[in-house]
Design a protein around this motif. Structure first.
Motif, PDB file in Angstrom:
ATOM      1  N   THR A 751       0.804  -1.212   0.000  1.00  0.00           N
ATOM      2  CA  THR A 751       0.000   0.000   0.000  1.00  0.00           C
ATOM      3  C   THR A 751       0.835   1.259   0.000  1.00  0.00           C
ATOM      4  N   GLY A 752       2.113   1.128   0.350  1.00  0.00           N
ATOM      5  CA  GLY A 752       2.939   2.315   0.465  1.00  0.00           C
ATOM      6  C   GLY A 752       2.475   3.232   1.566  1.00  0.00           C
ATOM      7  N   SER A 753       1.920   2.633   2.638  1.00  0.00           N
ATOM      8  CA  SER A 753       1.304   3.410   3.691  1.00  0.00           C
ATOM      9  C   SER A 753       2.302   4.050   4.636  1.00  0.00           C
ATOM     10  N   ALA A 754       3.554   3.647   4.579  1.00  0.00           N
ATOM     11  CA  ALA A 754       4.548   4.252   5.459  1.00  0.00           C
ATOM     12  C   ALA A 754       4.722   5.717   5.092  1.00  0.00           C
ATOM     13  N   SER A 755       4.411   6.602   6.034  1.00  0.00           N
ATOM     14  CA  SER A 755       4.462   8.028   5.756  1.00  0.00           C
ATOM     15  C   SER A 755       5.862   8.443   5.327  1.00  0.00           C
ATOM     16  N   GLY A 756       5.940   9.188   4.243  1.00  0.00           N
ATOM     17  CA  GLY A 756       7.233   9.670   3.781  1.00  0.00           C
ATOM     18  C   GLY A 756       7.976   8.693   2.901  1.00  0.00           C
ATOM     19  N   SER A 757       7.430   7.488   2.677  1.00  0.00           N
ATOM     20  CA  SER A 757       8.133   6.493   1.873  1.00  0.00           C
ATOM     21  C   SER A 757       8.122   6.888   0.405  1.00  0.00           C
ATOM     22  N   LEU A 758       9.166   6.502  -0.291  1.00  0.00           N
ATOM     23  CA  LEU A 758       9.215   6.674  -1.732  1.00  0.00           C
ATOM     24  C   LEU A 758       8.534   5.465  -2.348  1.00  0.00           C
ATOM     25  N   THR A 759       7.360   5.654  -2.936  1.00  0.00           N
ATOM     26  CA  THR A 759       6.592   4.529  -3.450  1.00  0.00           C
ATOM     27  C   THR A 759       6.391   4.584  -4.956  1.00  0.00           C
ATOM     28  N   SER A 760       6.628   5.723  -5.593  1.00  0.00           N
ATOM     29  CA  SER A 760       6.430   5.824  -7.027  1.00  0.00           C
ATOM     30  C   SER A 760       7.588   5.168  -7.768  1.00  0.00           C
ATOM     31  N   PRO A 761       7.281   4.274  -8.701  1.00  0.00           N
ATOM     32  CA  PRO A 761       8.371   3.629  -9.455  1.00  0.00           C
ATOM     33  C   PRO A 761       8.923   4.494 -10.566  1.00  0.00           C
ATOM     34  N   GLY A 762       8.389   5.678 -10.759  1.00  0.00           N
ATOM     35  CA  GLY A 762       8.882   6.551 -11.812  1.00  0.00           C
ATOM     36  C   GLY A 762       8.384   6.133 -13.179  1.00  0.00           C
ATOM     37  N   ASN A 763       8.752   6.906 -14.194  1.00  0.00           N
ATOM     38  CA  ASN A 763       8.305   6.616 -15.562  1.00  0.00           C
ATOM     39  C   ASN A 763       9.444   6.156 -16.451  1.00  0.00           C
ATOM     40  N   GLY A 764      10.611   5.862 -15.845  1.00  0.00           N
ATOM     41  CA  GLY A 764      11.740   5.377 -16.621  1.00  0.00           C
ATOM     42  C   GLY A 764      12.589   6.456 -17.245  1.00  0.00           C
ATOM     43  N   TRP A 765      12.250   7.717 -16.989  1.00  0.00           N
ATOM     44  CA  TRP A 765      12.968   8.813 -17.649  1.00  0.00           C
ATOM     45  C   TRP A 765      13.240   9.900 -16.615  1.00  0.00           C
ATOM     46  N   GLN A 766      14.487  10.009 -16.185  1.00  0.00           N
ATOM     47  CA  GLN A 766      14.835  10.920 -15.109  1.00  0.00           C
ATOM     48  C   GLN A 766      14.834  12.377 -15.531  1.00  0.00           C
ATOM     49  N   ASN A 767      15.286  12.667 -16.749  1.00  0.00           N
ATOM     50  CA  ASN A 767      15.446  14.049 -17.184  1.00  0.00           C
ATOM     51  C   ASN A 767      14.336  14.435 -18.161  1.00  0.00           C
ATOM     52  N   PRO A 768      13.279  15.098 -17.686  1.00  0.00           N
ATOM     53  CA  PRO A 768      12.161  15.433 -18.585  1.00  0.00           C
ATOM     54  C   PRO A 768      12.541  16.444 -19.660  1.00  0.00           C
ATOM     55  N   SER A 769      13.687  17.113 -19.476  1.00  0.00           N
ATOM     56  CA  SER A 769      14.117  18.085 -20.482  1.00  0.00           C
ATOM     57  C   SER A 769      14.704  17.410 -21.714  1.00  0.00           C
ATOM     58  N   ASP A 770      15.051  16.144 -21.594  1.00  0.00           N
ATOM     59  CA  ASP A 770      15.595  15.404 -22.737  1.00  0.00           C
ATOM     60  C   ASP A 770      14.417  14.878 -23.556  1.00  0.00           C
ATOM     61  N   THR A 771      14.091  15.587 -24.609  1.00  0.00           N
ATOM     62  CA  THR A 771      12.928  15.238 -25.441  1.00  0.00           C
ATOM     63  C   THR A 771      13.317  14.808 -26.850  1.00  0.00           C
ATOM     64  N   ALA A 772      14.589  14.561 -27.076  1.00  0.00           N
ATOM     65  CA  ALA A 772      15.033  14.138 -28.414  1.00  0.00           C
ATOM     66  C   ALA A 772      14.441  12.778 -28.760  1.00  0.00           C
ATOM     67  N   GLY A 773      14.238  12.537 -30.035  1.00  0.00           N
ATOM     68  CA  GLY A 773      13.692  11.271 -30.477  1.00  0.00           C
ATOM     69  C   GLY A 773      14.746  10.176 -30.515  1.00  0.00           C
ATOM     70  N   ALA A 774      14.286   8.979 -30.804  1.00  0.00           N
ATOM     71  CA  ALA A 774      15.178   7.827 -30.893  1.00  0.00           C
ATOM     72  C   ALA A 774      15.811   7.752 -32.279  1.00  0.00           C
ATOM     73  N   MET A 775      17.000   7.135 -32.332  1.00  0.00           N
ATOM     74  CA  MET A 775      17.707   6.976 -33.593  1.00  0.00           C
ATOM     75  C   MET A 775      17.045   5.888 -34.446  1.00  0.00           C
ATOM     76  N   VAL A 776      16.535   6.291 -35.607  1.00  0.00           N
ATOM     77  CA  VAL A 776      15.847   5.357 -36.495  1.00  0.00           C
ATOM     78  C   VAL A 776      16.319   5.583 -37.934  1.00  0.00           C
ATOM     79  N   ALA A 777      15.962   4.634 -38.788  1.00  0.00           N
ATOM     80  CA  ALA A 777      16.364   4.714 -40.187  1.00  0.00           C
ATOM     81  C   ALA A 777      15.671   5.864 -40.899  1.00  0.00           C
ATOM     82  N   ILE A 778      16.359   6.396 -41.893  1.00  0.00           N
ATOM     83  CA  ILE A 778      15.809   7.446 -42.745  1.00  0.00           C
ATOM     84  C   ILE A 778      15.130   6.755 -43.932  1.00  0.00           C
ATOM     85  N   ALA A 779      13.894   7.100 -44.173  1.00  0.00           N
ATOM     86  CA  ALA A 779      13.091   6.390 -45.179  1.00  0.00           C
ATOM     87  C   ALA A 779      13.731   6.403 -46.560  1.00  0.00           C
ATOM     88  N   SER A 780      14.428   7.471 -46.892  1.00  0.00           N
ATOM     89  CA  SER A 780      14.968   7.589 -48.247  1.00  0.00           C
ATOM     90  C   SER A 780      16.373   7.016 -48.388  1.00  0.00           C
TER      91      SER A 780
END
Length: 816
Positions: A751-780
């Motif tokens: 339940t994460g009922s312990a007051s003050g506990s860190l219970t959020s597992p996060g979203n896998g991305w620490q730096n929200p300012s990093d918004t660059a896309g992933a490296m992928v092939a160029i269609a042409s």
């Protein structure tokens, strides 16, 4: 500026519920300086203070804390108090932080200070009185600044204090005694309940879950009063409902509470800092072991995976061909079923417990790029091993172990060896797909760095080995250095600079030698150098084991000392007890051995038979002693190390381990590995071993991250030329316009009922300012197979407008 303090008088008669400390022990340690650290007890403190690790207050490991305290020492015990004028070593060893703060800091909110009014030492009464901080509306010595606004940590833990300890109240001494008796009876009853649970209810088939597997549910009927911590001899309940006895003679203890899943209060050994304390690299030693063959399948580490397919027209020799063979094996469930069964059984939670009990404090975990994704026709099982890496993080946290994440297999292969995914050619920074593959590799480094830099991960995963064993002589040192700086920049962009903000970035020396990396990236924040000193793959000799007693000392000791001074933290990411290349498939499936003169592609003469080396059941007492002597010499010479590997799996053909000198686990069981790695200190009789500390900037202190612009300019990214391919602008490359495949986090049933506990597992991305896309092939544009080896690049490379990769630019150093 002086502050007036109210001195607590006996007549005050105001008490809080007592903190569960061993008071008799405390009286012995509080006013007497603990002994200075010896060889067996490296200091976790600055040079100005002695190490109290062996005299630390012993808190109850189970059942002794009030409900809600949450860990062997409560999360909310603040830093130690001391007089404004005279800093001292820890007055409260119960504190979980090793910091030194002034009396005007709200970090001085130690619950212990509440109970210290009754001391018989006037000086102590004076120094503690008036410095306890609890009420968020209280002010600092009339400054009218609410304490609750001064730091996030104070408010975070205030709820825990109030929930755990009763409010202050006047008590008579008689009432104190009565309540103490009642409390003792309550603890006795709790112990009986736990004993009944483990001896009666559990035997009737009950189970509990600490599930870190997404979607797992806690079985109904599970008792709530389950022990969440314990030391040597305690019973541990695993997520599948089984029990085992925790064995740790070194004062370590485990901790797991599903209501507080990111608690980092566990400790591997008494001399190793807890996970919520700072590991002082360069002073505290790394005693580590690899988990080879688990999440990256190697033939000699896990031969049982490959042996069922030896009669195939093309026997598997690496994970690429093994995956193809397993996919075709539908009778046994196919790739997903067979390989996941291996993940579940080859390394388990009990291995992590045993590693801590062996006196080890780190695990190095090889992880492949297919933990994130695969592309095109790559046959690897994508994503599944990531679930087990998440389990590894949970188990390491539970037993107080730290992790070195080793990026072991890169797309295209960084060295052409079987453990890189596919045996064959080097295709990272080499050959026509060398540029595209390194772009993709950097993308995966970025994704991993973002994940492990999250607050609930970074206290467990403390080192990130960004590339395992790249072939420096093939790639070229200049391009390898350019690549390392770019990868380092990705790691620091994810976590920032400064101690505690993300992992050390570890660079393998690329088989170029440690001296080639002296003074590389001065000012780099928490950079480490990795070397893999093996004797097994060099010139073979008929010499007996006893002749190698001092070889590690003379071969490695001075070089490691020099590198620690010239570069910074230097560790042996791999080494073993093997002095020959004997052992089933040590060189690869059916490739033979140099020792027996039948190694594929070699013309060396036969030295002798491998049978005496492989037949560990027949090792004499003398042979075992000689192996242990060699192991201790290696440990002492290397100073910070990770043995390869914890476990060599049994061969299904021979029915036993067939590469014994490579198994730490087997060596412990059979008596040729030291049961306490500290016993190796001094084995080389080195007059000048590196004793630390490292420079401040090397450990995240002052100046960290300030790499001179002239240095970054000399390692500009991207490179202009790719080895065995030519100009990078004429080679296939990717563009950052794809969707980033962020990594998933575990879910828990608590339940994460312990007051003050860190219970959020996060979203896998620490730096929200990093918004660059992933490296992928160029269609042409046109692309070759990422594992192509030697070939001409496509011509024309791209249709339509000319497509060039950017010209090299100066990579800016991360801001401090």
């Amino acid at each position: 500026m002086s502050h007036q303090q109210h001195v607590v008088q006996p007549s005050d008669d105001i008490e809080y519920d007592p903190l569960p400390l061993n008071q008799e022990h405390h009286q012995d340690t509080l006013y007497n300086q603990p002994p200075s650290p010896g060889p067996a007890s490296p200091s976790h403190f600055s040079a100005n203070f002695p190490n109290p690790s062996d005299d630390r207050i012993s808190l109850p490991l189970a059942g002794g804390l009030p409900p809600g305290a949450g860990q062997p020492q409560p999360r909310f015990l603040g830093a130690a108090l001391y007089d404004d004028s005279t800093p001292r070593p820890r007055d409260s060893y119960a504190s979980s932080q090793r910091t030194y703060v002034g009396a005007t800091s709200d970090a001085n909110s130690s619950v212990y200070a509440l109970n210290y009014g009754g001391t018989t030492t006037p000086d102590a009464r004076h120094s503690f009185a008036g410095t306890y901080r609890d009420d968020p509306q209280e002010t600092y010595y009339g400054e009218q600044v609410p304490i609750g606004s001064l730091s996030q940590s104070h408010g975070k833990y205030l709820g825990d204090k109030r929930a755990t300890y009763a409010a202050p109240r006047a008590k008579s001494k008689r009432k104190v005694i009565i309540w103490a008796v009642i409390g003792s009876l309550a603890l006795l009853v709790a112990g009986v309940v736990l004993a009944l649970y483990f001896t009666v209810w559990k035997k009737k088939g009950g189970s509990a879950s600490d599930s870190s597997t997404p979607g797992a549910a806690k079985p109904s009927g599970t008792p709530q009063a389950v022990a969440v911590t314990g030391g040597d001899g305690s019973k541990v309940l695993t997520e599948d409902g089984t029990q085992f006895t925790y064995s740790n003679p070194f004062g370590g203890y485990w901790y797991w509470d599903e209501n507080d899943p990111f608690n980092s209060g566990a400790q591997a050994q008494s001399w190793t800092p807890r996970l919520n304390e700072t590991f002082q690299y360069g002073t505290d030693r790394i005693y580590g072991v690899n988990l080879g063959g688990w999440l990256v399948c190697e033939p000699f580490s896990a031969p049982a995976l490959f042996e069922p397919y030896l009669s195939n027209p093309t026997p598997p020799v690496d994970e690429w061909t093994l995956s193809q063979a397993m996919a075709a094996d539908t009778a046994n469930g196919g790739l997903q079923t067979i390989l996941e069964t291996h993940y579940k059984t080859f390394i388990t939670e009990q291995d992590f417990a045993a590693i801590a009990g062996a006196g080890l404090n780190f695990v190095r975990i090889p992880l492949p790029y297919w933990a994130i994704e695969v592309r095109d026709n790559e046959p690897f099982l994508a994503g599944t091993c990531w679930k087990y890496f998440l389990k590894a993080i949970q188990w390491a946290r539970k037993y107080g172990l730290r992790i070195n994440l080793d990026f072991h297999a890169l797309p295209g292969s960084q060295n052409g060896w079987n453990h890189s995914g596919k045996l064959g050619t080097v295709n990272v920074l080499n050959g026509p797909m060398g540029m595209a593959n390194v772009q993709r590799s950097l993308e995966y480094i970025r994704i991993l760095a973002e994940f492990i830099s999250q607050p609930h991960i970074r206290d467990v995963v403390e080192i990130f080995g960004i590339t395992n064993e790249p072939q420096g002589p093939v790639i070229g040192q200049e391009n390898l250095q350019r690549y390392y700086l770019e990868a380092y920049t990705y790691v620091r962009a994810a976590s920032g600079t400064g101690q505690g903000n993300g992992p050390y970035t570890s660079f393998h020396e690329g088989f170029l030698g440690l001296t080639k990396w002296a003074n590389y990236l001065p000012g780099a924040d928490r950079a480490a150098l990795d070397t893999h000193p093996y004797l097994a793959f060099g010139t073979q000799s008929a010499a007996t084991m006893d002749t190698y007693a001092n070889t590690p000392c003379t071969a490695w000791g001075a070089e490691i000392n020099a590198s620690m001074a010239a570069f910074g933290l230097t560790a042996a990411g791999e080494w073993s007890n093997a002095v020959t290349d004997c052992g089933l498939w040590v060189n690869g499936v059916n490739l033979g051995t140099r020792y027996e003169g039948n190694y594929t592609g070699s013309t060396t003469a036969r030295i002798g038979s491998c049978q005496p080396w492989n037949d560990w059941q027949s090792y004499s007492t003398a042979m075992k002693g000689q192996l242990e002597t060699f192991a201790k010499a290696s440990m002492d010479a290397l100073q910070n190390w990770f043995f390869w590997t914890w476990k060599i799996g049994n061969s299904t053909v021979y029915g036993t381990v067939m590469a014994p000198e490579w198994s730490y686990q087997l060596g412990l069981q059979e008596g040729w590995m030291p049961t306490d790695p500290r016993s190796a200190m001094g084995a080389c009789k080195n007059a000048n071993p590196f004793s630390g500390p490292l420079s401040a900037w090397q450990t995240g202190g002052s100046g960290a991250g300030q790499i001179p612009a002239s240095v970054t300019a000399s390692y500009a990214w991207p490179p202009t030329l790719i080895s065995n391919a030519g100009a990078a602008t004429l080679l296939p490359s990717y563009t950052p316009t794809g969707t980033v495949p962020t990594l998933s986090a575990p879910t828990f049933t608590g339940t994460g009922s312990a007051s003050g506990s860190l219970t959020s597992p996060g979203n896998g991305w620490q730096n929200p300012s990093d918004t660059a896309g992933a490296m992928v092939a160029i269609a042409s544009c046109s692309y070759l197979d990422p594992w192509i080896g030697s070939a001409n690049p496509p011509s024309p490379l791209c249709s339509g407008a000319k497509r060039d990769i950017p010209e090299p630019v100066i990579t800016p150093a991360p801001s401090a």
